[in-house]
Scaffold this motif. Sequence first.
Motif, PDB file in Angstrom:
ATOM      1  N   UNK A  77       0.825  -1.200   0.000  1.00  0.00           N
ATOM      2  CA  UNK A  77       0.000   0.000   0.000  1.00  0.00           C
ATOM      3  C   UNK A  77       0.864   1.256   0.000  1.00  0.00           C
ATOM      4  N   UNK A  78       1.918   1.265   0.825  1.00  0.00           N
ATOM      5  CA  UNK A  78       2.816   2.413   0.886  1.00  0.00           C
ATOM      6  C   UNK A  78       3.510   2.657  -0.454  1.00  0.00           C
ATOM      7  N   UNK A  79       3.935   1.584  -1.119  1.00  0.00           N
ATOM      8  CA  UNK A  79       4.594   1.734  -2.418  1.00  0.00           C
ATOM      9  C   UNK A  79       3.634   2.355  -3.432  1.00  0.00           C
ATOM     10  N   UNK A  80       2.391   1.905  -3.445  1.00  0.00           N
ATOM     11  CA  UNK A  80       1.396   2.448  -4.374  1.00  0.00           C
ATOM     12  C   UNK A  80       1.123   3.915  -4.042  1.00  0.00           C
ATOM     13  N   UNK A  81       0.979   4.218  -2.756  1.00  0.00           N
ATOM     14  CA  UNK A  81       0.727   5.594  -2.345  1.00  0.00           C
ATOM     15  C   UNK A  81       1.896   6.498  -2.737  1.00  0.00           C
ATOM     16  N   UNK A  82       3.129   6.025  -2.555  1.00  0.00           N
ATOM     17  CA  UNK A  82       4.308   6.802  -2.941  1.00  0.00           C
ATOM     18  C   UNK A  82       4.370   7.010  -4.447  1.00  0.00           C
ATOM     19  N   UNK A  83       4.052   5.960  -5.209  1.00  0.00           N
ATOM     20  CA  UNK A  83       4.046   6.080  -6.665  1.00  0.00           C
ATOM     21  C   UNK A  83       2.988   7.076  -7.119  1.00  0.00           C
ATOM     22  N   UNK A  84       1.813   7.037  -6.500  1.00  0.00           N
ATOM     23  CA  UNK A  84       0.745   7.983  -6.844  1.00  0.00           C
ATOM     24  C   UNK A  84       1.124   9.413  -6.488  1.00  0.00           C
ATOM     25  N   UNK A  85       1.770   9.591  -5.334  1.00  0.00           N
ATOM     26  CA  UNK A  85       2.199  10.931  -4.929  1.00  0.00           C
ATOM     27  C   UNK A  85       3.261  11.464  -5.887  1.00  0.00           C
ATOM     28  N   UNK A  86       4.192  10.605  -6.317  1.00  0.00           N
ATOM     29  CA  UNK A  86       5.226  11.007  -7.260  1.00  0.00           C
ATOM     30  C   UNK A  86       4.599  11.377  -8.605  1.00  0.00           C
ATOM     31  N   UNK A  87       3.658  10.571  -9.072  1.00  0.00           N
ATOM     32  CA  UNK A  87       2.980  10.860 -10.345  1.00  0.00           C
ATOM     33  C   UNK A  87       2.219  12.178 -10.262  1.00  0.00           C
ATOM     34  N   UNK A  88       1.562  12.427  -9.139  1.00  0.00           N
ATOM     35  CA  UNK A  88       0.813  13.673  -8.977  1.00  0.00           C
ATOM     36  C   UNK A  88       1.773  14.865  -8.941  1.00  0.00           C
ATOM     37  N   UNK A  89       2.905  14.707  -8.256  1.00  0.00           N
ATOM     38  CA  UNK A  89       3.889  15.788  -8.186  1.00  0.00           C
ATOM     39  C   UNK A  89       4.458  16.084  -9.570  1.00  0.00           C
ATOM     40  N   UNK A  90       4.717  15.040 -10.350  1.00  0.00           N
ATOM     41  CA  UNK A  90       5.232  15.236 -11.699  1.00  0.00           C
ATOM     42  C   UNK A  90       4.169  15.882 -12.597  1.00  0.00           C
ATOM     43  N   UNK A  91       2.931  15.491 -12.403  1.00  0.00           N
ATOM     44  CA  UNK A  91       1.828  16.024 -13.218  1.00  0.00           C
ATOM     45  C   UNK A  91       1.600  17.504 -12.950  1.00  0.00           C
ATOM     46  N   UNK A  92       1.715  17.894 -11.686  1.00  0.00           N
ATOM     47  CA  UNK A  92       1.470  19.295 -11.309  1.00  0.00           C
ATOM     48  C   UNK A  92       2.751  20.131 -11.412  1.00  0.00           C
ATOM     49  N   UNK A  93       3.876  19.490 -11.713  1.00  0.00           N
ATOM     50  CA  UNK A  93       5.127  20.211 -11.859  1.00  0.00           C
ATOM     51  C   UNK A  93       5.764  20.622 -10.556  1.00  0.00           C
ATOM     52  N   UNK A  94       5.427  19.948  -9.462  1.00  0.00           N
ATOM     53  CA  UNK A  94       5.970  20.292  -8.152  1.00  0.00           C
ATOM     54  C   UNK A  94       7.181  19.428  -7.805  1.00  0.00           C
ATOM     55  N   UNK A  95       7.770  18.818  -8.765  1.00  0.00           N
ATOM     56  CA  UNK A  95       8.933  17.978  -8.500  1.00  0.00           C
ATOM     57  C   UNK A  95      10.188  18.628  -8.987  1.00  0.00           C
TER      58      UNK A  95
END
Length: 95
Positions: A77-95
């Motif tokens: 669950x943590x790995x999926x949550x981290x992957x989703x957070x990373x994808x969202x950060x990349x999508x919004x340009x906050x990375x």
Amino acid sequence: MVEAGHNASIENLDKDQMKTFSDFLMSYNKLSEMCFMDCVRDFTSRITKDNEERCALNCMEKYLKMNQRISQRFQEFQMIANENALAMAQKTGKL
């Protein structure tokens, strides 16, 4: 100044180790009490009956397998949550 930082990190390590050990003891005591209450029925003898020993071993085995499975699912669950957070950060340009 390096000494002070070194001592602080040792203190933190000691606190972390104490917390880990304390958590282990709490889990062990909980498991022991739970299996004892479920399995030991005869208090007329000092000897543990075979069925009580089998019950306690099965109880501990089930508990440990369940605990391992829960930990594994939590990690998944943590790995999926981290992957989703990373994808969202990349999508919004906050990375």
